[in-house]
Design a protein around this motif. Structure first.
Motif, PDB file in Angstrom:
ATOM      1  N   GLY A   1       0.800  -1.214   0.000  1.00 18.57           N
ATOM      2  CA  GLY A   1       0.000   0.000   0.000  1.00 18.57           C
ATOM      3  C   GLY A   1       0.834   1.266   0.000  1.00 18.57           C
ATOM      4  O   GLY A   1       0.312   2.365  -0.119  1.00 18.57           O
ATOM      5  N   VAL A   2       2.138   1.132   0.133  1.00 15.09           N
ATOM      6  CA  VAL A   2       3.044   2.284   0.104  1.00 15.09           C
ATOM      7  C   VAL A   2       3.096   2.840  -1.318  1.00 15.09           C
ATOM      8  O   VAL A   2       3.167   2.084  -2.284  1.00 15.09           O
ATOM      9  CB  VAL A   2       4.461   1.880   0.574  1.00 15.09           C
ATOM     10  CG1 VAL A   2       5.444   3.027   0.399  1.00 15.09           C
ATOM     11  CG2 VAL A   2       4.423   1.412   2.007  1.00 15.09           C
ATOM     12  N   GLU A   3       3.032   4.158  -1.428  1.00 10.17           N
ATOM     13  CA  GLU A   3       3.139   4.820  -2.724  1.00 10.17           C
ATOM     14  C   GLU A   3       4.303   5.808  -2.699  1.00 10.17           C
ATOM     15  O   GLU A   3       4.403   6.638  -1.795  1.00 10.17           O
ATOM     16  CB  GLU A   3       1.859   5.587  -3.062  1.00 10.17           C
ATOM     17  CG  GLU A   3       0.683   4.715  -3.369  1.00 10.17           C
ATOM     18  CD  GLU A   3      -0.520   5.517  -3.844  1.00 10.17           C
ATOM     19  OE1 GLU A   3      -0.405   6.748  -4.024  1.00 10.17           O
ATOM     20  OE2 GLU A   3      -1.579   4.903  -4.028  1.00 10.17           O
ATOM     21  N   LEU A   4       5.168   5.716  -3.690  1.00  8.13           N
ATOM     22  CA  LEU A   4       6.247   6.679  -3.887  1.00  8.13           C
ATOM     23  C   LEU A   4       5.958   7.433  -5.176  1.00  8.13           C
ATOM     24  O   LEU A   4       5.601   6.818  -6.183  1.00  8.13           O
ATOM     25  CB  LEU A   4       7.592   5.978  -3.996  1.00  8.13           C
ATOM     26  CG  LEU A   4       8.086   5.226  -2.767  1.00  8.13           C
ATOM     27  CD1 LEU A   4       9.385   4.509  -3.083  1.00  8.13           C
ATOM     28  CD2 LEU A   4       8.272   6.171  -1.599  1.00  8.13           C
TER      29      LEU A   4
ATOM     30  N   SER B   1       7.198  12.450  -3.051  1.00  4.99           N
ATOM     31  CA  SER B   1       6.314  12.243  -1.899  1.00  4.99           C
ATOM     32  C   SER B   1       6.201  10.758  -1.585  1.00  4.99           C
ATOM     33  O   SER B   1       6.531   9.900  -2.416  1.00  4.99           O
ATOM     34  CB  SER B   1       4.931  12.830  -2.159  1.00  4.99           C
ATOM     35  OG  SER B   1       4.276  12.104  -3.166  1.00  4.99           O
ATOM     36  N   ILE B   2       5.750  10.489  -0.369  1.00  3.32           N
ATOM     37  CA  ILE B   2       5.532   9.116   0.078  1.00  3.32           C
ATOM     38  C   ILE B   2       4.194   9.072   0.803  1.00  3.32           C
ATOM     39  O   ILE B   2       3.808  10.031   1.470  1.00  3.32           O
ATOM     40  CB  ILE B   2       6.680   8.623   0.991  1.00  3.32           C
ATOM     41  CG1 ILE B   2       6.486   7.155   1.357  1.00  3.32           C
ATOM     42  CG2 ILE B   2       6.812   9.491   2.213  1.00  3.32           C
ATOM     43  CD1 ILE B   2       7.690   6.517   2.032  1.00  3.32           C
ATOM     44  N   SER B   3       3.494   7.973   0.636  1.00  2.21           N
ATOM     45  CA  SER B   3       2.215   7.760   1.304  1.00  2.21           C
ATOM     46  C   SER B   3       2.249   6.379   1.947  1.00  2.21           C
ATOM     47  O   SER B   3       2.478   5.373   1.263  1.00  2.21           O
ATOM     48  CB  SER B   3       1.081   7.848   0.286  1.00  2.21           C
ATOM     49  OG  SER B   3      -0.139   7.500   0.879  1.00  2.21           O
ATOM     50  N   LEU B   4       2.037   6.339   3.269  1.00  6.29           N
ATOM     51  CA  LEU B   4       2.076   5.074   4.008  1.00  6.29           C
ATOM     52  C   LEU B   4       0.701   4.778   4.608  1.00  6.29           C
ATOM     53  O   LEU B   4       0.122   5.637   5.268  1.00  6.29           O
ATOM     54  CB  LEU B   4       3.083   5.164   5.154  1.00  6.29           C
ATOM     55  CG  LEU B   4       4.531   5.426   4.791  1.00  6.29           C
ATOM     56  CD1 LEU B   4       5.335   5.700   6.045  1.00  6.29           C
ATOM     57  CD2 LEU B   4       5.099   4.262   4.039  1.00  6.29           C
ATOM     58  N   PRO B   5       0.183   3.553   4.414  1.00  7.71           N
ATOM     59  CA  PRO B   5      -1.078   3.196   5.065  1.00  7.71           C
ATOM     60  C   PRO B   5      -0.853   2.989   6.560  1.00  7.71           C
ATOM     61  O   PRO B   5       0.182   2.496   6.982  1.00  7.71           O
ATOM     62  CB  PRO B   5      -1.480   1.899   4.367  1.00  7.71           C
ATOM     63  CG  PRO B   5      -0.218   1.340   3.830  1.00  7.71           C
ATOM     64  CD  PRO B   5       0.695   2.494   3.559  1.00  7.71           C
ATOM     65  N   LEU B   6      -1.847   3.364   7.374  1.00  3.66           N
ATOM     66  CA  LEU B   6      -1.712   3.255   8.824  1.00  3.66           C
ATOM     67  C   LEU B   6      -2.371   1.996   9.381  1.00  3.66           C
ATOM     68  O   LEU B   6      -2.557   1.882  10.592  1.00  3.66           O
ATOM     69  CB  LEU B   6      -2.283   4.502   9.500  1.00  3.66           C
ATOM     70  CG  LEU B   6      -1.551   5.797   9.161  1.00  3.66           C
ATOM     71  CD1 LEU B   6      -2.211   6.975   9.843  1.00  3.66           C
ATOM     72  CD2 LEU B   6      -0.090   5.703   9.552  1.00  3.66           C
TER      73      LEU B   6
ATOM     74  N   SER C   1      -6.836   5.106   6.499  1.00  4.85           N
ATOM     75  CA  SER C   1      -6.035   6.275   6.868  1.00  4.85           C
ATOM     76  C   SER C   1      -4.635   6.164   6.281  1.00  4.85           C
ATOM     77  O   SER C   1      -4.046   5.084   6.224  1.00  4.85           O
ATOM     78  CB  SER C   1      -5.933   6.402   8.385  1.00  4.85           C
ATOM     79  OG  SER C   1      -7.192   6.597   8.950  1.00  4.85           O
ATOM     80  N   LEU C   2      -4.108   7.304   5.861  1.00  6.34           N
ATOM     81  CA  LEU C   2      -2.779   7.361   5.258  1.00  6.34           C
ATOM     82  C   LEU C   2      -1.958   8.448   5.930  1.00  6.34           C
ATOM     83  O   LEU C   2      -2.482   9.465   6.374  1.00  6.34           O
ATOM     84  CB  LEU C   2      -2.885   7.682   3.762  1.00  6.34           C
ATOM     85  CG  LEU C   2      -3.611   6.690   2.877  1.00  6.34           C
ATOM     86  CD1 LEU C   2      -3.802   7.285   1.487  1.00  6.34           C
ATOM     87  CD2 LEU C   2      -2.850   5.394   2.790  1.00  6.34           C
ATOM     88  N   TRP C   3      -0.659   8.226   5.985  1.00  7.04           N
ATOM     89  CA  TRP C   3       0.284   9.264   6.380  1.00  7.04           C
ATOM     90  C   TRP C   3       0.985   9.686   5.097  1.00  7.04           C
ATOM     91  O   TRP C   3       1.588   8.868   4.410  1.00  7.04           O
ATOM     92  CB  TRP C   3       1.292   8.720   7.389  1.00  7.04           C
ATOM     93  CG  TRP C   3       2.333   9.740   7.752  1.00  7.04           C
ATOM     94  CD1 TRP C   3       2.191  10.792   8.609  1.00  7.04           C
ATOM     95  CD2 TRP C   3       3.669   9.805   7.258  1.00  7.04           C
ATOM     96  NE1 TRP C   3       3.356  11.507   8.687  1.00  7.04           N
ATOM     97  CE2 TRP C   3       4.282  10.920   7.856  1.00  7.04           C
ATOM     98  CE3 TRP C   3       4.403   9.039   6.356  1.00  7.04           C
ATOM     99  CZ2 TRP C   3       5.595  11.294   7.586  1.00  7.04           C
ATOM    100  CZ3 TRP C   3       5.708   9.403   6.086  1.00  7.04           C
ATOM    101  CH2 TRP C   3       6.293  10.519   6.704  1.00  7.04           C
ATOM    102  N   LYS C   4       0.876  10.971   4.765  1.00  4.60           N
ATOM    103  CA  LYS C   4       1.456  11.470   3.513  1.00  4.60           C
ATOM    104  C   LYS C   4       2.507  12.528   3.817  1.00  4.60           C
ATOM    105  O   LYS C   4       2.327  13.354   4.721  1.00  4.60           O
ATOM    106  CB  LYS C   4       0.367  12.072   2.633  1.00  4.60           C
ATOM    107  CG  LYS C   4      -0.668  11.073   2.177  1.00  4.60           C
ATOM    108  CD  LYS C   4      -1.698  11.740   1.299  1.00  4.60           C
ATOM    109  CE  LYS C   4      -2.717  10.723   0.837  1.00  4.60           C
ATOM    110  NZ  LYS C   4      -3.678  11.309  -0.100  1.00  4.60           N
TER     111      LYS C   4
END
Length: 122
Positions: free
Chosen positions: A48-51, A75-80, A90-93
């Motif tokens: 689920g991580v997006e770079l 940017s990076i987006s991590l699922p919580l 929920s995501l941490w961006k």
């Protein structure tokens, strides 16, 4: 006669299923009343991580060190999900750019149709 500038905006997406990635090309007007193009590339991992990375080239008149500024960054987006006991979306961006400018930036107005359909298909 009164002439008004027509504001336009178009987004084009292309998926790369073999490498779990997609690209987005945005054409039109942006937040700083600039016109141009913004190219983004996003890699999605199974976790689920997006770079992502982007480059915006517009007609904005921002100058840094005596040269015209073009916005670029990553940017990076991590699922919580991994820190909660229940499944959630929920995501941490976090994103980083060389300078804080409005060049090539759009105001958030909800999710794009591409994002909605992409999430539903997964």
């Amino acid at each position: 006669l009164e002439f008004r500038r027509v504001l336009f905006r178009s987004d084009f997406y292309y998926k790369f299923p073999s490498i779990s990635a997609y690209s987005k090309l945005s054409l039109g007007h942006f937040l700083a009343k600039d016109t141009g193009v913004k190219a983004e590339f996003v890699k999605v991992f199974n976790s689920g991580v997006e770079l992502s990375t982007w480059l915006a080239v517009t007609n904005a008149k921002d100058y840094i060190n005596k040269s015209r500024y073009h916005n670029y960054g990553f940017s990076i987006s991590l699922p919580l999900d991994f820190i909660t006991t229940k499944s959630n979306k929920s995501l941490w961006k976090y994103g980083m750019s060389a300078w804080l400018r409005d060049v090539g930036y759009r105001a958030s107005a909800g999710q794009s149709l591409f994002t909605i359909l992409n999430e539903e298909r997964q």
